[in-house]
Design an enzyme around this catalytic site. Structure first.
Site, mmCIF file in Angstrom:
data_model
loop_
_atom_site.group_PDB
_atom_site.id
_atom_site.type_symbol
_atom_site.label_atom_id
_atom_site.label_comp_id
_atom_site.label_asym_id
_atom_site.label_seq_id
_atom_site.Cartn_x
_atom_site.Cartn_y
_atom_site.Cartn_z
ATOM 1 N N HIS A 57 41.579 47.394 35.351
ATOM 2 C CA HIS A 57 40.464 46.572 35.818
ATOM 3 C C HIS A 57 39.911 47.174 37.107
ATOM 4 O O HIS A 57 40.604 47.949 37.791
ATOM 5 C CB HIS A 57 40.939 45.147 36.091
ATOM 6 C CG HIS A 57 41.298 44.381 34.855
ATOM 7 N ND1 HIS A 57 41.474 43.018 34.871
ATOM 8 C CD2 HIS A 57 41.512 44.762 33.573
ATOM 9 C CE1 HIS A 57 41.781 42.593 33.659
ATOM 10 N NE2 HIS A 57 41.816 43.642 32.851
ATOM 11 N N GLU A 59 39.474 45.972 40.053
ATOM 12 C CA GLU A 59 40.279 45.683 41.238
ATOM 13 C C GLU A 59 41.507 46.579 41.303
ATOM 14 O O GLU A 59 41.835 47.125 42.366
ATOM 15 C CB GLU A 59 40.763 44.218 41.215
ATOM 16 C CG GLU A 59 39.654 43.204 41.187
ATOM 17 C CD GLU A 59 39.286 42.737 39.784
ATOM 18 O OE1 GLU A 59 38.979 41.550 39.621
ATOM 19 O OE2 GLU A 59 39.298 43.564 38.844
ATOM 20 N N CYS A 87 41.149 38.016 37.721
ATOM 21 C CA CYS A 87 42.056 37.366 36.774
ATOM 22 C C CYS A 87 43.432 37.226 37.434
ATOM 23 O O CYS A 87 43.652 37.680 38.556
ATOM 24 C CB CYS A 87 42.152 38.192 35.493
ATOM 25 S SG CYS A 87 42.995 39.790 35.707
#
Length: 153
Positions: A57, A59, A87
């Site tokens: 992801h 991040e 998430c």
């Protein structure tokens, strides 16, 4: 939640550029920028498809690059800007990396772990607290996601 500043908008615009990079590669358009002392330390965009890695992801990509850039798995005194609310996986990594502040654009009412569905950054069982600022350029961050998923349906 803390107040939005003009610097927050500036860094979020860079995260939006990275989200466009993800989209150009056929990935979900999410971008992230890691900043320390008002300078970019690292950047990332969604890459799970290209990397064949479910953890890639935006991040996580930014945190990995930040760790390498700073030579430490802890990233204190940093702010992470991301176009979509993280998430659970990403919030866990943000907390464990000791990110000081998280700034996100669009809320994720189905999976968001920084205030929408969960508030993992405030969990009593964790030993670090992350300050969260939500809604920076929220509509600009949400629009590419809506377009991306509408085209997939």
């Amino acid at each position: 939640m803390t107040a939005i500043t003009p610097r927050d908008e500036m860094w979020m615009r860079r995260a939006l550029e990275l989200a466009r990079q993800a989209e150009s590669e056929g990935e979900v358009p999410i971008g992230a920028v890691l900043v320390k002392h008002d300078r970019i330390v690292a950047e990332g965009w969604n890459r799970p498809i290209a990397a064949c890695d479910p953890t890639a992801h935006a991040e996580i990509e930014a945190l990995r690059a930040g760790g390498r850039a700073l030579g430490n798995y802890r990233l204190p005194h940093t702010t992470l800007y991301v176009t979509l609310e993280p998430c659970v996986m990403c919030m866990g990594a943000i907390v464990h990396a000791r990110i000081q502040r998280l700034v996100f654009g669009a809320a994720d009412p189905k999976r968001g772990a920084a205030g929408s569905v969960l508030s993992l950054h405030q969990a009593d069982f964790l030993n670090h607290r992350v300050t969260v600022t939500a809604g920076v350029l929220a509509e600009e961050c949400a629009a590419p996601l809506r377009t991306f998923f509408a085209a997939r349906r």
